[in-house]
Motif scaffolding. Sequence first.
Motif, PDB file in Angstrom:
ATOM      1  N   SER A  34      16.237  34.778   1.895  1.00  0.00           N
ATOM      2  CA  SER A  34      16.021  34.607   0.462  1.00  0.00           C
ATOM      3  C   SER A  34      16.107  33.134   0.064  1.00  0.00           C
ATOM      4  O   SER A  34      15.283  32.642  -0.714  1.00  0.00           O
ATOM      5  CB  SER A  34      17.052  35.424  -0.330  1.00  0.00           C
ATOM      6  OG  SER A  34      16.898  36.802  -0.083  1.00  0.00           O
ATOM      7  N   LYS A  58      15.027  41.694  -2.098  1.00  0.00           N
ATOM      8  CA  LYS A  58      15.599  42.294  -3.304  1.00  0.00           C
ATOM      9  C   LYS A  58      17.122  42.403  -3.248  1.00  0.00           C
ATOM     10  O   LYS A  58      17.759  42.688  -4.260  1.00  0.00           O
ATOM     11  CB  LYS A  58      14.987  43.680  -3.543  1.00  0.00           C
ATOM     12  CG  LYS A  58      13.616  43.629  -4.211  1.00  0.00           C
ATOM     13  CD  LYS A  58      13.073  45.024  -4.482  1.00  0.00           C
ATOM     14  CE  LYS A  58      11.736  44.980  -5.187  1.00  0.00           C
ATOM     15  NZ  LYS A  58      11.169  46.325  -5.440  1.00  0.00           N
ATOM     16  N   GLN A  59      17.696  42.168  -2.083  1.00  0.00           N
ATOM     17  CA  GLN A  59      19.157  42.175  -1.988  1.00  0.00           C
ATOM     18  C   GLN A  59      19.752  41.000  -2.766  1.00  0.00           C
ATOM     19  O   GLN A  59      20.924  41.028  -3.134  1.00  0.00           O
ATOM     20  CB  GLN A  59      19.579  42.104  -0.517  1.00  0.00           C
ATOM     21  CG  GLN A  59      19.166  43.330   0.284  1.00  0.00           C
ATOM     22  CD  GLN A  59      19.617  43.257   1.727  1.00  0.00           C
ATOM     23  OE1 GLN A  59      20.791  43.011   2.007  1.00  0.00           O
ATOM     24  NE2 GLN A  59      18.691  43.486   2.653  1.00  0.00           N
ATOM     25  N   TYR A  60      18.943  39.975  -2.986  1.00  0.00           N
ATOM     26  CA  TYR A  60      19.389  38.814  -3.761  1.00  0.00           C
ATOM     27  C   TYR A  60      18.344  38.577  -4.857  1.00  0.00           C
ATOM     28  O   TYR A  60      17.492  37.700  -4.747  1.00  0.00           O
ATOM     29  CB  TYR A  60      19.547  37.590  -2.852  1.00  0.00           C
ATOM     30  CG  TYR A  60      20.634  37.780  -1.824  1.00  0.00           C
ATOM     31  CD1 TYR A  60      21.968  37.507  -2.136  1.00  0.00           C
ATOM     32  CD2 TYR A  60      20.339  38.275  -0.556  1.00  0.00           C
ATOM     33  CE1 TYR A  60      22.974  37.710  -1.195  1.00  0.00           C
ATOM     34  CE2 TYR A  60      21.339  38.483   0.386  1.00  0.00           C
ATOM     35  CZ  TYR A  60      22.656  38.207   0.045  1.00  0.00           C
ATOM     36  OH  TYR A  60      23.661  38.418   0.974  1.00  0.00           O
ATOM     37  N   LYS A  61      18.417  39.399  -5.905  1.00  0.00           N
ATOM     38  CA  LYS A  61      17.382  39.416  -6.926  1.00  0.00           C
ATOM     39  C   LYS A  61      17.267  38.104  -7.691  1.00  0.00           C
ATOM     40  O   LYS A  61      16.190  37.729  -8.144  1.00  0.00           O
ATOM     41  CB  LYS A  61      17.619  40.574  -7.905  1.00  0.00           C
ATOM     42  CG  LYS A  61      17.184  41.920  -7.351  1.00  0.00           C
ATOM     43  CD  LYS A  61      17.148  42.975  -8.435  1.00  0.00           C
ATOM     44  CE  LYS A  61      16.577  44.293  -7.896  1.00  0.00           C
ATOM     45  NZ  LYS A  61      16.501  45.325  -8.946  1.00  0.00           N
ATOM     46  N   LEU A 110      15.104  35.968  -5.704  1.00  0.00           N
ATOM     47  CA  LEU A 110      13.755  36.536  -5.727  1.00  0.00           C
ATOM     48  C   LEU A 110      13.064  36.199  -7.042  1.00  0.00           C
ATOM     49  O   LEU A 110      11.889  35.797  -7.052  1.00  0.00           O
ATOM     50  CB  LEU A 110      13.814  38.048  -5.539  1.00  0.00           C
ATOM     51  CG  LEU A 110      12.472  38.783  -5.577  1.00  0.00           C
ATOM     52  CD1 LEU A 110      11.569  38.336  -4.442  1.00  0.00           C
ATOM     53  CD2 LEU A 110      12.694  40.298  -5.513  1.00  0.00           C
ATOM     54  N   ILE A 111      13.771  36.341  -8.155  1.00  0.00           N
ATOM     55  CA  ILE A 111      13.194  36.049  -9.464  1.00  0.00           C
ATOM     56  C   ILE A 111      12.876  34.565  -9.592  1.00  0.00           C
ATOM     57  O   ILE A 111      11.793  34.180 -10.054  1.00  0.00           O
ATOM     58  CB  ILE A 111      14.152  36.480 -10.592  1.00  0.00           C
ATOM     59  CG1 ILE A 111      14.323  37.999 -10.603  1.00  0.00           C
ATOM     60  CG2 ILE A 111      13.643  35.998 -11.950  1.00  0.00           C
ATOM     61  CD1 ILE A 111      13.048  38.769 -10.839  1.00  0.00           C
ATOM     62  N   THR A 169       8.073  39.140 -13.060  1.00  0.00           N
ATOM     63  CA  THR A 169       9.451  39.552 -13.332  1.00  0.00           C
ATOM     64  C   THR A 169       9.540  41.062 -13.513  1.00  0.00           C
ATOM     65  O   THR A 169      10.411  41.722 -12.932  1.00  0.00           O
ATOM     66  CB  THR A 169       9.990  38.839 -14.592  1.00  0.00           C
ATOM     67  OG1 THR A 169       9.952  37.427 -14.393  1.00  0.00           O
ATOM     68  CG2 THR A 169      11.432  39.273 -14.863  1.00  0.00           C
ATOM     69  N   PHE A 179       9.085  42.927 -10.169  1.00  0.00           N
ATOM     70  CA  PHE A 179      10.205  42.866  -9.232  1.00  0.00           C
ATOM     71  C   PHE A 179      11.452  43.592  -9.755  1.00  0.00           C
ATOM     72  O   PHE A 179      12.284  44.036  -8.975  1.00  0.00           O
ATOM     73  CB  PHE A 179      10.559  41.410  -8.902  1.00  0.00           C
ATOM     74  CG  PHE A 179       9.503  40.701  -8.116  1.00  0.00           C
ATOM     75  CD1 PHE A 179       8.940  41.286  -6.990  1.00  0.00           C
ATOM     76  CD2 PHE A 179       9.054  39.446  -8.503  1.00  0.00           C
ATOM     77  CE1 PHE A 179       7.961  40.638  -6.264  1.00  0.00           C
ATOM     78  CE2 PHE A 179       8.073  38.789  -7.775  1.00  0.00           C
ATOM     79  CZ  PHE A 179       7.514  39.388  -6.645  1.00  0.00           C
ATOM     80  N   LEU A 180      11.563  43.710 -11.074  1.00  0.00           N
ATOM     81  CA  LEU A 180      12.752  44.347 -11.641  1.00  0.00           C
ATOM     82  C   LEU A 180      12.590  45.861 -11.784  1.00  0.00           C
ATOM     83  O   LEU A 180      13.562  46.607 -11.725  1.00  0.00           O
ATOM     84  CB  LEU A 180      13.081  43.750 -12.998  1.00  0.00           C
ATOM     85  CG  LEU A 180      13.629  42.317 -12.986  1.00  0.00           C
ATOM     86  CD1 LEU A 180      13.909  41.845 -14.416  1.00  0.00           C
ATOM     87  CD2 LEU A 180      14.905  42.216 -12.138  1.00  0.00           C
TER      88      LEU A 180
END
Length: 238
Positions: free
Chosen positions: A61, A143-146, A149-150, A233, A236-237
């Motif tokens: 990430s 996605k473990q570290y959103k 990622l965002i 956003t 991914f959310l």
Amino acid sequence: MQHSVQLTYDQKHSLSWGKFIGSLLFAYFGTGLISGLFVVLPAIIYTHGLTDKKQIALYESIGNTGNTLLQLLVLLLFIYKFEPIKRLLFPIFNFQVLKKVRTYIYLFLFLGLSILINQFFLASLFPDAPQQQSNALHLETLKQYKILLIIGSAIFIPIFEELIFRGIILQFFQQRFPFWLASIGSSFIFGIAHTYSLGIMVSAFIMGMFMAVLCKKTNSIIPAMLFHMINNTLAFLL
């Protein structure tokens, strides 16, 4: 009353097809090569031999976000230093449109239309497209570290891609073709760049058309960047 940006003769003709293609190749591939050497390659070497999946996900990430940031910074430096590209893009860096209500009307209208098309039309035609994109981008890991990622995929990537597709490509095409041909051409290339699946390519093309029209309506690339950021956003959310 909305006025179109008027370019001088030098602005219209300072970027030849050869310079355009060379600039495009560097912007899309050259920046990736540079960031790969300085971020991706060291990250691969550093994580080699690690067995802790959580730790690997963290490093991936960080590497993904760092890679995207470096690509964006190299692209911005290139735009600033290469005068023909700088003159091409300078007129559309118009932040004044953010003070106008109509900008937000266009922005949220196109966002709503894009969501409706994706949810009620493309989702039925290409039901596996989101999963195919997720697999290609390793989103289950990222996605473990959103937060990372965002930052990387919903802030840095939209700015990077808009500078290329609604910046360099659309603006260059508009100087030589009618707007609708320019928007279709730039959106088609934008779709081709998202080769995760046919469904994603179609979705990217439609999204590209909305952002091209948004640029035209506002005479600025900034609302298109905001559109792209909000879209990523939400993707991914949700």
